[in-house]
Design an enzyme around this catalytic site. Structure first.
Site, short mmCIF file in Angstrom:
data_model
loop_
_atom_site.label_atom_id
_atom_site.label_comp_id
_atom_site.label_asym_id
_atom_site.label_seq_id
_atom_site.Cartn_x
_atom_site.Cartn_y
_atom_site.Cartn_z
N CYS A 28 0.84 -1.22 0.00
CA CYS A 28 0.00 0.00 0.00
C CYS A 28 0.87 1.26 0.00
O CYS A 28 2.00 1.24 0.49
CB CYS A 28 -0.90 -0.03 1.22
SG CYS A 28 -0.03 -0.66 2.67
N ASN B 131 3.12 -10.79 -3.60
CA ASN B 131 1.83 -10.15 -3.86
C ASN B 131 1.66 -10.06 -5.39
O ASN B 131 2.52 -10.54 -6.14
CB ASN B 131 1.81 -8.76 -3.22
CG ASN B 131 0.40 -8.40 -2.74
OD1 ASN B 131 -0.57 -8.64 -3.45
ND2 ASN B 131 0.29 -7.82 -1.55
N THR C 240 -5.58 -17.45 -6.07
CA THR C 240 -6.56 -17.47 -7.16
C THR C 240 -7.19 -18.86 -7.37
O THR C 240 -8.38 -18.97 -7.68
CB THR C 240 -5.87 -16.99 -8.45
OG1 THR C 240 -5.32 -15.69 -8.18
CG2 THR C 240 -6.83 -16.89 -9.61
C1 LIG Z 1 -9.25 -11.09 -5.54
C2 LIG Z 1 -7.93 -10.93 -4.84
C3 LIG Z 1 -7.85 -10.17 -3.68
C4 LIG Z 1 -6.63 -10.03 -3.00
N1 LIG Z 1 -6.57 -9.30 -1.85
C5 LIG Z 1 -5.39 -9.21 -1.16
C6 LIG Z 1 -5.33 -8.55 0.09
O1 LIG Z 1 -6.33 -8.06 0.62
N2 LIG Z 1 -4.12 -8.48 0.71
C7 LIG Z 1 -2.97 -9.05 0.20
O2 LIG Z 1 -1.91 -8.97 0.82
N3 LIG Z 1 -3.03 -9.71 -0.99
C8 LIG Z 1 -4.20 -9.80 -1.66
N4 LIG Z 1 -4.24 -10.50 -2.85
C9 LIG Z 1 -3.00 -11.13 -3.37
C10 LIG Z 1 -2.92 -12.60 -2.96
O3 LIG Z 1 -2.91 -12.75 -1.56
C11 LIG Z 1 -1.67 -13.29 -3.55
O4 LIG Z 1 -0.52 -12.66 -3.04
C12 LIG Z 1 -1.62 -13.21 -5.07
O5 LIG Z 1 -2.93 -13.36 -5.61
C13 LIG Z 1 -0.71 -14.27 -5.69
O6 LIG Z 1 -1.15 -15.58 -5.43
P1 LIG Z 1 -2.09 -16.42 -6.47
O7 LIG Z 1 -1.44 -16.30 -7.80
O8 LIG Z 1 -2.10 -17.82 -5.90
O9 LIG Z 1 -3.42 -15.79 -6.42
C14 LIG Z 1 -5.46 -10.65 -3.54
C15 LIG Z 1 -5.55 -11.40 -4.72
C16 LIG Z 1 -6.75 -11.56 -5.36
C17 LIG Z 1 -6.82 -12.39 -6.62
#
Ligand SMILES: Cc1cc2nc3c(=O)[nH]c(=O)nc-3n(C[C@H](O)[C@H](O)[C@H](O)COP(=O)(O)O)c2cc1C
Length: 299
Positions: A128, A190, A264
């Site tokens: 952030c 992230n 995801t």
């Molecule tokens: C819909 C959505 C909402 C997310 N919200 C947050 C969040 O509130 N805080 C955070 O640190 N990461 C957030 N992320 C990032 C995920 O925690 C993660 O780091 C990122 O999606 C990579 O992992 P993945 O490829 O398995 O999704 C969000 C991701 C998605 C798709």
């Protein structure tokens, strides 16, 4: 049966599998026993409620998901009043993900959460923007990361996990800085910046234009970040980014992650975490290797 127990900071996890912040809600309890996870990570909470960004804020792409949720959350007070007791019902580690727009705001959130029982750790979301530094994201400046984590370390004895952004040239510098300042663990990565355009309307598919990219398309990016950071820190890493199955999880562990988080893919298969726990047990039994020996065993 293989022993999957792992220590992350002061926490003992029954297995190394958790969920990525923002991608998992307690409604999944209707589908499986959430207590079987090594830990649960909440959606990121901020001091004041946030309505989030204007829709559309989710778009599927050829190989992954774009999101621009904008840290929508009920705010600290509502979270404590309405949500926390629901998390506390599960027999697993509870990690509250937090964000703030200044160092003191992060501190205020942790101070309040530290009064609440049964929270095991905090994941510090440093993606952030920092209002005190002209909006530059906390996680892109090693000096700011050091000041932030040192400040939080003085406030809490609970486990501090720092979640790193990949949107930076030298992620190792940020990782080292967090470790030196007293972080117990790191989680990475992230989302990566991404974009998609609707060629009929010629508008970006996400209202904000640029969004966070997650899912299978970012797996190689995430993996090399885990590999690089594992070489320069001693604290455990929770690896994530595009994990869809046991084999993906194994790649992260072999690259140096002590634990993994699924994001995801929870939207595609809500039972995926359980499948990965079982898959890891099977792999360890078949390969006749201890979990700890597998971590960072890339040749
Ligand atoms: C819909 C959505 C909402 C997310 N919200 C947050 C969040 O509130 N805080 C955070 O640190 N990461 C957030 N992320 C990032 C995920 O925690 C993660 O780091 C990122 O999606 C990579 O992992 P993945 O490829 O398995 O999704 C969000 C991701 C998605 C798709």
């Amino acid at each position: 049966m293989a022993d999957l127990k792992i220590k992350i900071g002061k926490m003992l996890w029954k297995n190394p599998v958790t969920v990525a912040s923002g991608t998992f809600g307690l409604e999944y309890a209707e589908l499986f026993d959430i207590s079987q996870l090594g830990a649960i990570v909440t959606k990121t909470i901020t001091l004041l409620p946030k309505p989030g960004n204007e829709p559309p804020r989710l778009a599927e792409t050829e190989a992954g998901l774009l999101n621009s949720i904008g840290l929508q959350n009920p705010g600290l007070e509502n979270f404590i009043k309405n949500d926390l007791s629901e998390y506390q019902k599960f027999d697993t580690n509870i990690i509250v993900s937090i964000a703030g727009s200044s160092i003191s705001e992060f501190g205020e959130v942790i101070q309040e959460l530290d009064r609440q029982p049964e929270i095991d750790g905090y994941e510090i979301n440093i993606s952030c923007p920092n209002v005190e530094n002209e909006g530059i994201a906390f996680g892109t400046d090693k000096g700011i990361v050091h000041n932030l984590i040192s400040h939080l370390r003085k406030i809490t004895n609970r486990t501090i996990i720092v979640k790193l952004t990949p949107n930076i040239t030298f992620i190792e510098e940020i990782a080292i800085s967090a470790e030196k300042a007293g972080a117990d663990a790191l989680s990475l990565i992230n989302t990566v910046y991404g974009m998609a355009i609707d060629i009929e309307t010629r508008k970006p598919k996400i209202k904000n234009g640029i969004a966070g990219y997650s899912g299978i398309g970012i797996k190689p990016i995430a993996l090399q970040n885990v590999y690089k950071v594992a070489k320069v820190v001693k604290i455990p890493i929770i690896g994530m980014g595009g994990i869809r199955n046991t084999n993906d999880a194994l790649e992260f562990i072999i690259a140096g992650a002590s634990a993994i988080a699924v994001g995801t893919q929870n939207f595609v298969n809500p039972l995926i975490c359980l499948e990965i726990i079982q898959g890891l047990e099977k792999y360890l039994d078949e390969q006749k290797i201890q979990y700890n020996d597998l971590i960072g065993s890339v040749r």
